[in-house]
Every structure is written in structure tokens, then in C-alpha cells.
Design a protein around this motif. Sequence first.
Motif, short mmCIF file in Angstrom:
data_model
loop_
_atom_site.label_atom_id
_atom_site.label_comp_id
_atom_site.label_asym_id
_atom_site.label_seq_id
_atom_site.Cartn_x
_atom_site.Cartn_y
_atom_site.Cartn_z
N GLN A 12 0.85 -1.18 0.00
CA GLN A 12 0.00 0.00 0.00
C GLN A 12 0.88 1.23 0.00
N VAL A 13 0.65 2.13 -0.94
CA VAL A 13 1.43 3.35 -0.99
C VAL A 13 0.49 4.55 -1.02
N ILE A 29 -3.03 3.35 -2.07
CA ILE A 29 -3.29 2.52 -3.25
C ILE A 29 -2.41 1.29 -3.14
N LEU A 30 -2.97 0.15 -3.56
CA LEU A 30 -2.20 -1.10 -3.53
C LEU A 30 -1.46 -1.22 -4.87
N VAL A 31 -0.15 -1.25 -4.83
CA VAL A 31 0.62 -1.37 -6.07
C VAL A 31 1.57 -2.56 -5.95
N PRO A 32 1.88 -3.20 -7.07
CA PRO A 32 2.85 -4.30 -7.02
C PRO A 32 4.25 -3.77 -6.65
N THR A 33 4.98 -4.55 -5.88
CA THR A 33 6.29 -4.07 -5.41
C THR A 33 7.35 -4.15 -6.50
N LYS A 34 7.08 -4.88 -7.57
CA LYS A 34 8.13 -4.99 -8.60
C LYS A 34 8.22 -3.74 -9.46
N LEU A 35 7.33 -2.76 -9.22
CA LEU A 35 7.33 -1.56 -10.05
C LEU A 35 8.58 -0.73 -9.83
N ARG A 36 9.02 -0.10 -10.92
CA ARG A 36 10.12 0.84 -10.84
C ARG A 36 9.56 2.24 -11.08
N ARG A 37 10.47 3.18 -11.33
CA ARG A 37 10.04 4.56 -11.51
C ARG A 37 9.02 4.66 -12.64
N ASN A 82 3.10 -2.10 6.03
CA ASN A 82 2.86 -0.70 6.35
C ASN A 82 2.59 0.10 5.08
N ILE A 83 2.00 1.23 5.30
CA ILE A 83 1.73 2.11 4.17
C ILE A 83 2.97 2.92 3.88
N LEU A 84 3.40 2.92 2.63
CA LEU A 84 4.61 3.62 2.23
C LEU A 84 4.20 4.96 1.63
N THR A 85 4.85 6.01 2.09
CA THR A 85 4.53 7.34 1.55
C THR A 85 5.58 7.68 0.50
N ILE A 86 5.11 7.91 -0.70
CA ILE A 86 6.03 8.22 -1.80
C ILE A 86 5.74 9.63 -2.27
#
Lengths: 438, 693
Positions: A12-13, A29-37, A82-86
Motif C-alpha cells: 500500500q502506498v 493505493i495497492l501497487v505491485p512491489t516490482k514496479l520501478r520509476r 505498512n503504508i509507504l509514503t512516496i
Amino acid sequence: MDTLQEEENQIQVRFVTQQKEYAVTDSAILVPTKLRRYGLSEIINHLLGFEKPVPFDFMIDNQFLRTSLEEYLQTKELSTENILTIEYVESMLPPTSLSTFQHDDWISAVKGYNKSLFLTGSYDNHVRIFNTSGECLQTLLGHIAPIKSVAWVSVTGKSKNYRNEHAICLSASQDRSIRSWQVSLTDGQYTPLYDCKGHKESVECISVNSSCTEFASVSLDSSILLWTTIQPEANEEIEKKSKRRKLNKDILAPIATMRGHVGPISSVMFDKNDSNKMYSGGWDHSIRVWDVETRTNIDTKVCFSSYICDKTVLGIACSDNLIASGHSDKLVRIWDPRTEDSAMVKLTLSSHKNWVSCVSWSPKSQFMLASGSYDGTVKIWDIRSRTPLYTIQNSNSQEKNSLMKKLFCIDWDFDMILSGGEDNQLHLYGTKTLDIQS
Amino acid sequence: MKRQRDKEETSSDEIISDNIDVDTEDISDEDIEGTISSAMSDCETFDQKEAQVQYEIGANGYPRQIWPEIDPIYESDTSTEEPVNTVGNIPMEWYDDYPHIGYDINGKKIMKPATSDELDKFLNNMEDPDSWLCVKDVLSQQNVKLSEEELEIIRRIQMGAFPDPNYDPYEPTIEWFTSKPEVMPLNATPEPKRRFVPSKWEAKRIMKIVRAIRQGRIVLGKTQTPKPRYYSLWTDNDKPREEHIMQIPAPKIKLPEHDESYNPPAEYLPTDKEKEEWEKMDPEDREKNYLPQKYPCLRAVPAYGRFIQDRFNRCLDLYLAPRMRRNKLNIDPESLLPKLPNPKDLQPFPTSITLSYDAHKGRVREFSIDPSGIWLLSGSDDKTIRMWEITTGRCVKTWDMDEIVHSVAWCPNKDICAFAVAISNKVIIISPPAVCDDETTNLTAQYVASGFNTEKNVEWIKPSTEQGDGFLVIVQHAHNKVIKQITWHRKGDYFATVAPDAGNQGILIHQLSRHQTQQPFRRTKGMVQRVMFHPIKPLFFVATQTFVRIYNLVKQELVKTLQSGVKWISSLDIHSMGDNIIIGSYDKRLCWFDLDLSSRPYKALRFHSKAIRSVAFHKRLPLFASCSDDGTIQIFHGMVYNDLLQNPLIVPVKILKAGHEVVNNLGVLHCEFHPTQPWIISSGADHSLKLWT
């Protein structure tokens, strides 16, 4: 089991931004962790619904994301629960070469003014003023040795193309003098206002304070001289009376001398906000902070770390609260002038292959700076990332021997980077971020 | 009288012993009787003789004894009366067939006495009552009658008693050595020392035990574990006996394989084709020296044909086996290297190329860095001198000369701004225009203004303005040889020039302020290569091909001669403290001399593969460098300690390669350190100068 795995690979980010026009929903938002920039940028573009995609850069804890989210989490040993803040910002586009202005000799100094006028100093003893179309508006003759540094004092006039205007600029030369010029940009007239004499060796650098009332110069004779930009009219009267041979220019004496450096000084810089503060760097590996009012050395920052001591400071630039310095050990160092610890380097940026001769902060962003080096490259850095964002290499500087054409000067003027060096050309690079409106 | 008694005793002893020796069966009565009687008569005669001693007055007035003539009494010897048989102890039956029984002392036969027959014997026995006392003497073949004494002896022997009745076996013992101290001891020697000191040999034995205890071979208080009475004969626990150190086991014979069996399985048997191939091959090339063969039974196996060959090969193996045990040295090669600090800890030193100064069109023979470290001056074979800005690589000024520039040197005095250039037999002092401020320019001009003397060796000429920009003085030498080197005194007033071919005018010392020239040496030994002023003391270093001589300029004497041990010195530099010098040589060697230690090199470094052209010390940092025709510059850390006890520390830290190209076997010609920064500048035969930082 597979489904579980897939669930684990998501996180979750929450996306936040300081650029209001690009703000997205505040919810996680739930995003896949394999994502890059690139993947994250696609998500933002999708959320914003742009037709033409805008590239974004992503930061976690003020550090640019240069890997995939998964690798980042692994290196930081963070949980995916945890929720990651980007934070995201619009990423800078690759700089584009706008134009090059040919000179007769090496360019040693360049200063831009409001992305329309460029003041250059050259080794052929001439100071030139260009406009954006590459037209040489003025060539100022008078110095008898190569110019080492130039500076704008003021440009008067308001029309868009600077017609009917006067500009006052300064040039420092190896002939140990600093000359002030009043230039009319319309009719090709120029008059040297006054000559500053007081240095015993070549003047290496000059810097005008933010209120344009005073300027400082440093020389190889290890002294810093402080001058005023106000024309000495009172003296003129006396000189006239004393029947001395009247020159078309006056000789100005320094209002203060500051000593402290051991050996030659290569650069000087006034603080952008506080004109009472001044920074200087020299061959004694130190950066000194000066109080202009009292002419005292407040602080000395010596570059020594455990193993490399060869750090001649070649160029200094300061942003709102940080100083950047280029060194002869191929590094760019970022200092915080407010810290008391004199040996404390905030950040070290290493990528150049030869001496870093000049640095310049971006006027827009407090995180970005450009550095020019003897290896012939301009590197653009964001201090939130350890690697340079972009490297600009002059394609025509391929030499038969390993040494590239040296760069001596760089100036980041609004969205333009100006660089000049041994290849006799003033390079203009555009560093525009993409405009949404366009 | 005493002597006489002694003699009596001895003679009686003889008699007794004779009696004992007599064989009971073969004793001749007469013989014994004769000897006894003769002895008795001897005694009598002695007594008589004593009575016959006469006295007379001698020459000295005292009475003198006159002894009578001694009568040897030959006629009393009974042995002469009867012939004695001399045949000795032989079986007498040998003479049974002869009429004689032996020979007398004169060699005449002794005839057999007439023997009586058995009847006569019997009659004799009957008649003679003493016949049972007779014994036959074998030698004389006659009966001898035993005497009383002889009978007594026989009787005593038969009884098992001592033959001599006078012998007392139970005589009281006389204790010659007793435990009781005697009043008059037999031996008066004092007690020897060894009775009182502890025995050395005992101490040795004890020490042996003590040592064994210490080494643990003897454990005190250890109860002996009794060996088991029985042990397992077939156990695997028993170890083989340890080999002797010098034991080298014989090479083992290879064990036979399956196909060497007399009845191998069919898969081991070769086919006909394989057999044919094997036959065709050279014996050396064969994998095995036999062909597997099958026999129906052990009985059918023939004698082994290759027996002798195999034995011979085995003997050859044993003969050629190594008989010496070579111990491989198990030394870590790293441990043999001297312990030197890590070069990373010795920073700063130049590591990579930064700038190149390219404008010359000929070899750059020599260059000089100005004392403040801003300007660089280079002299080249293209007959130009160029002045460069060090940090940017910009050529600021060029002077065109008439000849090849051999040497340039900045004046070390910071108050004046001038340098000296050596061109053929001239030295020109030049002040670069528009580099220093007006004050310095004026001072420089004043400094050299007066004088312009003409001397024996040298003419000081005032140049005209057309001759060159900034020319101050031309020092024209009288000789027409090429000046190879200029070196300044630290104060910048004196400078020395070297012209190696100019004989005794090879070294001249010039004074700039007064325009005077001295010739310090009337005669120079050897060909002068380099000269230098000591950085602190009034000493002058002169390097010839193999020696470095140190002269005191004030006292005008030779202080020291350094023996370099190299064949041809090319360059010389002195440490800023003045106690250490380095020289480079054309035979690839770099020698470090510590003047406090000896006149021989403290260290000789041979790292270059070609001739060393130049060596240089850094003025402030503990660095020195050498450059060579192999195109490399080597940087060393050379720390000199103020402590006299500590020798200089020399560590090679960096080889700077790939800067200069080697042109016509000439590489880097000159190198010099920047006066303040840890940078080095080098010049090469490839027409360029390089800055390394």
C-alpha cells in the motif's frame, strides 16, 4: 500458495506531491512491489488522466527511488504491510543543446542575465555580451591579460528585448585589475567606469552581493578585497583639481582587505540571501566563511577526510542554505554553512573523471546543481540522489589523447545552463521541465 | 750380615717350592739331596769367610776391610759327576728299541743301564727291605730310593694337608687399613677435596632426571598402568613402527590387473584386430607390455617369458628412485616482504594525469615552477621558452631563442620575478612582463641594474630591447661550450652554471646583484654532471659521473665525498632539510644518501627498466619521484624523521604510466613537484608536459 505470493508482492502506498497541479488522491493505493520509476509514473499519469504522459520521479524519505520498490524494501528491511509514503515530483527532462556561440579563444568566465544576455570573459582579453540569438552585442576591450571572471551588476530598462538599455558589468583579469563597464546595449557604446587595482597577482574570481552595492574579489596573492560598486564621483573632483593626467576611467581602491587563506584563493561567493556573509575557497583545501561587516573569518571548513587531502577548492556556489564546492580530487562537496563542525561534509558527489572546476546551483530548485569539470562534461545533480541525473558531454570533444577539452565556467541561469571552456565555444543547454499547458 | 740372612731366606724358599713342584712319582732322591747339601755347605763357607776378613790401615788412616777371594766351589756341583739325560719330557718308549736312552750335555749317547729281568727284580725286592720305597726314574731308567722328607710330603698330600708342615694357614691377620684412625697413619696425605664437594657426576645424573621430569618424560606420582598380560593378535589398533627419518620407501610395484590373470574373463581378452595392432606398435608406445591370454588351467600356464626383463626394470626403478629427501620450504612468500605501510595511508600523492601542456614542437628538456606555484616555465629543443598557467594549461607567453634551451630556472626569491635560461654558452636573465605587479617589476629591474662587468671568464652584457621581451642581463661565458644546468642559491642572488665540457671553467658561480662571477674550482675532477646548493648550509654539491662531492663554500674545503656505486649519475636533488640527497643514474638506479649515516647509499632502488633522467624531492611533503626513459614516473614516500635514531622510511607508492610516449628511446626527461600542492609535473620527449594530481 500462488495467490498468497502475489498478495505479498503488493504494497500500500500513498502518493504525495508538493506540486499542486499534479496532486492525486490522498488515499492509499495497492501497487505491485516490482514496479520501478516508470511503472509508478504510469500510475500517476493514469490517476491524473493526462493524455500526454508527464514523467515523474519518486522519492521515499527524500531519497530518489532508483531501484524497484521490492529491492528498496529489502535494502531498508521494511515490511510490506505498512503504508509507504512516496513523494513525487515532475522529473527533469534531459537537457537539450540549444546553441553554441563561437569565441576566438578559451572562455574563462560566463554569466547569464535573465536568460537573455550572456556575459563572457575570454583568454583573448575581451569581454563579450551576447543575446539569445547569438549576436555579439558588445566586445569590451581594455584588459591586457586574459579575463578570469565576469559579473553583472545591474541592467536598467524594462522592454522585453533590452533595447534602450544600459548594463553595468565587471570583469576581472590576470592583469591584476578589475574593471567596471557601462555598456549601452543599443548603440554599441561602452565606457569603462573605473579600474580596481590592489591585487598583486591575477584576480581569479569576483562576486557581487545580492543588493549589488559591494563586490569581492579574490586573487592568487591570497587576499580577498572588498570593493564598492558606487562610482567614485567625489574623487573625480579632487583629481580634476590636482591636475593629474585625467584618464577616461578612475582608479578605485579596495574598501577592505581580508586575509586568512594560505596560498592562492580560487573562488569567492556572496551568500544569496544574507549579503553580510561570504564564502571563499582556496588552494589550502579550506572553505572560509566571512562576516563582511566586521571583515572577520567566522568559520573555516577544511576538507580532510581519512585518506585524501588533495582538495584544492576550485569553484564555489551557494544556494539558499547549502554550499557546493568543486575540488581537484574530482569531487563535488556539499556543505551546510550553519553547522559548527568544520570538517563536516554534508554530501560528496563523485562521478567526474578530472578536476571539478566550476559549480552552479539551479535557481529554481534547491536540490539541483550543475558542475563542470576538466574532463569536458557538465553533470547535473540532484542532491537527493548520489548519482548524477544527466551528463552532458560535448560530442565534438573527442581528442586523440585521453584528455578532454577542459571546462572553466558554468552558470545556471533560470532554465539554461551556460558552459564555456577550452573548446572556444559557449554552450547553451535548455533544462526545461515539461510544461503541462503545452 | 743382614744381606746374608736375606739370601738364606730366599734360598730356603726356593727349596720349599722345589719340593712342592716335585712329582711324587718321578722324584730323584739324589737330586734333592744334592741341592740341600750344597746349600748347607754354602752357609758354612760364608761363615768361614767372615772369619777370614782382614783389616789394614788405608790411605786415609782408617782401617780398611780386605775380603778373601770368593771360591765358587765348582767341584762341589754334583751335576757334573753323572751325565744328565737331555731328551726332555718325551715318552721314553721312543728309545725302547735303541741301546741308549738319550744324550748327555755334550751330545754323547747315554747308554741304557743294564736291566735286570723279572726274577732279579723279585729277588731284589725280597732282599732289599727298602725296595718298596724305590721309584723308577724314567730318564735314567734306574730305581731311586725316596728320602724321608719326600715320603713325608707324599703322605701329607695323600692326607689332603699342606705339603709343607711349616706352613700355617691360620696366621693372625694384620689390619693394615682399619676404620680406626691410627696415631701414626700409614698415609699422611690430607683428605682430598672431592671428599667434601658434591659430585659432579651425580649432579649430572640428577639433572638428567630433572630435565626428564620437566619435559614430562617422567611423570611423578604416576601409577604405572600394568600392561595387559594378553593382547589381541589380530586387532587393527596396533600402529606400524614409525619410519626412520632417513627412510625412503622403495617404489611400489604396480599390482596386477584382472587381465593379467591366467584365466581372465572374456571381456579382457583382445580381439584379433587388437592383437594385430598391439604387435604393430613400437614397444615404447604400447599401453601395456603384455597381451592378456587365457589358459584352460593353471597347469597349462607356461614359464613367464618376460621374467628377466621385468626384474631388470624393477632394478632400474630402484636404482633411479630418489635417494635424497628434499624438504620443500613451506614459507609464505608474503612474510618475506618487508613490513611497509599501505600506500593508501600515505596520501596525498599524485595518482592520475590531469592536464597536458601541448604547444612545443621539440623535446622539452627542462622546466621550472615558479616559487608561488602558479607559473610553469618550459624550455624546449624547438628553441622556445614557454610560460604556462599551471592550473589551466594555458600558454601565457612564448620567447623565441636562437639555440636549444638546455635549462631554465626560476629565481627562488619571491620578492623579485625573474628566471634564468641557459642557451649554448649564454645565460639570460628574463623577467616575464605583465605577470607580476609593478612593484615587483621595479624591484627586479633595480636588482640587476648595476654592474655589467667584464671578467676573465664571463661578460655581463646589457641586452637591448629588441633582443627579447623582458631580457634583463645576458651572461656571456668565455668558453664556447654548452651550459647544461643552472641552479639557484636559495636566496636568489647566486646561481651556478654547469658546462660539463668546459674543463676547469665548467662550474661557475655568478652573483646577480653585483654582476660578479667566481670560479670555485681551479681544477675539477671528472666530468661534472650536476651541481646544487644546500638548502640551509653554505654547502655546495658537485655530482660527477660516480661521486658526489660536498664542498663548504665558506671554509673552501671538501667536506665529504659520497660514493654512489653507479656508473653515471644523471640527476641530483637534496631534501629540504638538507640531510638527505637522492641521485638518479643512467644505469637505472636511484640512490638515497643519508648524510648522517655514511658515504654509501642508504638505499638503492632499482625499479625503472631504463635510464633515470631526473629525480626530485617535494619541498614540503614527504615525497620524492624519479622519471625515466621507460616513460614512467615513480612516486615514493620518503619520510625523514627529526629523530636521529630513526632512519628514513622509503615506500614506493605509485607508478605514473601512460602519460608520455617514448620517442627515440627517450621517455620522461624531467620531473618536478609543485612547491605547495601534492602535484608533479613532468616533461617528455613527446613534446609535452603533464600535470599529475
